[in-house]
Design a protein around this motif. Structure first.
Motif, short mmCIF file in Angstrom:
data_model
loop_
_atom_site.label_atom_id
_atom_site.label_comp_id
_atom_site.label_asym_id
_atom_site.label_seq_id
_atom_site.Cartn_x
_atom_site.Cartn_y
_atom_site.Cartn_z
N LEU A 118 0.85 -1.19 0.00
CA LEU A 118 0.00 0.00 0.00
C LEU A 118 0.88 1.24 0.00
O LEU A 118 1.89 1.30 0.70
CB LEU A 118 -0.92 0.00 1.23
CG LEU A 118 -2.01 -1.07 1.17
CD1 LEU A 118 -2.66 -1.24 2.54
CD2 LEU A 118 -3.05 -0.71 0.13
N ASN A 119 0.46 2.25 -0.76
CA ASN A 119 1.31 3.43 -0.92
C ASN A 119 1.49 4.23 0.37
O ASN A 119 2.38 5.06 0.46
CB ASN A 119 0.81 4.32 -2.06
CG ASN A 119 -0.59 4.84 -1.84
OD1 ASN A 119 -1.18 4.64 -0.78
ND2 ASN A 119 -1.14 5.49 -2.84
N TRP A 120 0.68 3.98 1.39
CA TRP A 120 0.84 4.68 2.67
C TRP A 120 1.65 3.88 3.69
O TRP A 120 1.92 4.37 4.78
CB TRP A 120 -0.52 5.06 3.26
CG TRP A 120 -1.48 3.92 3.42
CD1 TRP A 120 -2.51 3.61 2.57
CD2 TRP A 120 -1.53 2.95 4.46
NE1 TRP A 120 -3.19 2.50 3.04
CE2 TRP A 120 -2.59 2.07 4.20
CE3 TRP A 120 -0.76 2.73 5.61
CZ2 TRP A 120 -2.92 1.01 5.02
CZ3 TRP A 120 -1.08 1.66 6.43
CH2 TRP A 120 -2.16 0.82 6.14
N ASN A 121 2.04 2.66 3.36
CA ASN A 121 2.78 1.82 4.30
C ASN A 121 4.28 2.15 4.20
O ASN A 121 5.06 1.41 3.61
CB ASN A 121 2.51 0.35 4.02
CG ASN A 121 3.02 -0.56 5.12
OD1 ASN A 121 3.82 -0.15 5.96
ND2 ASN A 121 2.56 -1.79 5.11
N GLU A 122 4.65 3.27 4.79
CA GLU A 122 5.99 3.81 4.63
C GLU A 122 7.09 2.90 5.18
O GLU A 122 8.16 2.79 4.58
CB GLU A 122 6.07 5.19 5.28
CG GLU A 122 5.20 6.21 4.56
CD GLU A 122 5.18 7.56 5.26
OE1 GLU A 122 5.97 7.78 6.21
OE2 GLU A 122 4.36 8.40 4.84
N SER A 123 6.83 2.22 6.30
CA SER A 123 7.87 1.36 6.85
C SER A 123 8.14 0.16 5.93
O SER A 123 9.29 -0.23 5.74
CB SER A 123 7.51 0.90 8.26
OG SER A 123 6.32 0.14 8.26
N ALA A 124 7.08 -0.42 5.36
CA ALA A 124 7.27 -1.54 4.43
C ALA A 124 7.97 -1.05 3.16
O ALA A 124 8.89 -1.71 2.67
CB ALA A 124 5.93 -2.18 4.08
N ILE A 125 7.58 0.09 2.64
CA ILE A 125 8.20 0.63 1.44
C ILE A 125 9.69 0.88 1.68
O ILE A 125 10.53 0.56 0.84
CB ILE A 125 7.48 1.91 0.96
CG1 ILE A 125 6.08 1.55 0.43
CG2 ILE A 125 8.29 2.66 -0.09
CD1 ILE A 125 5.18 2.75 0.17
N ALA A 126 10.01 1.41 2.86
CA ALA A 126 11.42 1.66 3.19
C ALA A 126 12.21 0.35 3.21
O ALA A 126 13.34 0.30 2.67
CB ALA A 126 11.53 2.37 4.54
N LEU A 127 11.64 -0.70 3.79
CA LEU A 127 12.31 -2.00 3.81
C LEU A 127 12.52 -2.51 2.39
O LEU A 127 13.61 -2.95 2.03
CB LEU A 127 11.51 -3.02 4.62
CG LEU A 127 11.98 -4.48 4.51
CD1 LEU A 127 13.39 -4.65 5.06
CD2 LEU A 127 11.00 -5.41 5.22
N TYR A 128 11.49 -2.44 1.56
CA TYR A 128 11.58 -2.97 0.20
C TYR A 128 12.58 -2.18 -0.64
O TYR A 128 13.33 -2.75 -1.42
CB TYR A 128 10.21 -3.00 -0.46
CG TYR A 128 9.19 -3.81 0.31
CD1 TYR A 128 9.57 -4.89 1.11
CD2 TYR A 128 7.85 -3.50 0.27
CE1 TYR A 128 8.64 -5.63 1.82
CE2 TYR A 128 6.91 -4.25 0.97
CZ TYR A 128 7.32 -5.30 1.75
OH TYR A 128 6.39 -6.04 2.44
N LYS A 129 12.60 -0.86 -0.46
CA LYS A 129 13.58 -0.04 -1.19
C LYS A 129 15.00 -0.37 -0.72
O LYS A 129 15.92 -0.43 -1.53
CB LYS A 129 13.28 1.45 -1.01
CG LYS A 129 12.12 1.93 -1.85
CD LYS A 129 11.93 3.43 -1.70
CE LYS A 129 10.83 3.91 -2.61
NZ LYS A 129 10.62 5.37 -2.48
N LYS A 130 15.16 -0.57 0.59
CA LYS A 130 16.47 -0.92 1.15
C LYS A 130 16.97 -2.22 0.53
O LYS A 130 18.17 -2.38 0.29
CB LYS A 130 16.35 -1.06 2.67
CG LYS A 130 17.62 -1.48 3.37
CD LYS A 130 17.35 -1.60 4.86
CE LYS A 130 18.29 -2.62 5.47
NZ LYS A 130 17.96 -2.93 6.85
N CYS A 131 16.05 -3.14 0.25
CA CYS A 131 16.41 -4.42 -0.36
C CYS A 131 16.68 -4.30 -1.86
O CYS A 131 17.18 -5.24 -2.47
CB CYS A 131 15.29 -5.43 -0.16
SG CYS A 131 15.03 -5.92 1.55
N GLY A 132 16.30 -3.16 -2.45
CA GLY A 132 16.54 -2.95 -3.88
C GLY A 132 15.33 -3.16 -4.77
O GLY A 132 15.47 -3.25 -5.99
#
Length: 154
Positions: A118-132
């Motif tokens: 979900l576009n508002w789930n900032e903590s999950a998005i941060a984890l996924y971006k950190k993973c590449g």
């Protein structure tokens, strides 16, 4: 904190469904969960799941996935839900689950791993971006529930 990550069995379905409902509440959509333990038992050949279990056998997280075929790339692993109970986040459990999923994708010769966030789930998005992960904001979901499937006409 001592925990084990293992493949789920049919005996875990009640706990998994509880996590699914907890995730749906977190995503502000608890009314959209219609799945049951009985249905999961009937359809268990369609999905695989890792569970995170504490030493006292309490299940605190899971990653449920299945294999799919995408015309552009071929065989793929689709991560439907990755969830860790709030009290246990921040210990690297989500990252460890992702590592296992990517191992499964490699072992099964997958050409893609895909999931949604979900576009508002900032903590999950941060984890996924950190993973590449590449996060695509162009595509929209198109869903039909069971009633819409039965009523479908063009």
């Amino acid at each position: 904190m001592n925990y084990t990550i293992r493949k789920a069995t049919e005996n875990d379905f009640e706990a998994i469904l509880g996590l699914i409902k907890e995730l749906a509440a977190f995503e502000n959509a608890p009314e959209k969960v219609f799945n049951t333990v009985e249905q999961m038992k009937e359809e268990q050949e369609l999905f695989q799941c890792y569970v995170v279990e504490l030493d006292d056998r309490k299940i605190i997280g899971m990653a449920l996935y299945y294999f799919a075929y995408y015309t552009w790339v071929g065989k793929s692993l689709y991560l439907d839900d990755l969830y860790v109970k709030k009290a246990y986040r921040g210990h690297g459990i989500g990252s460890e689950l992702l590592e296992l999923l990517f191992e499964a994708a490699k072992e099964n010769n997958c050409k893609r791993v895909r999931w949604q966030v979900l576009n508002w789930n900032e903590s999950a998005i941060a984890l996924y971006k950190k993973c590449g992960a590449d996060i695509d904001n162009e595509w929209s979901n198109c869903d039909f529930d069971v009633n819409q499937i039965h009523a479908f006409k063009i």
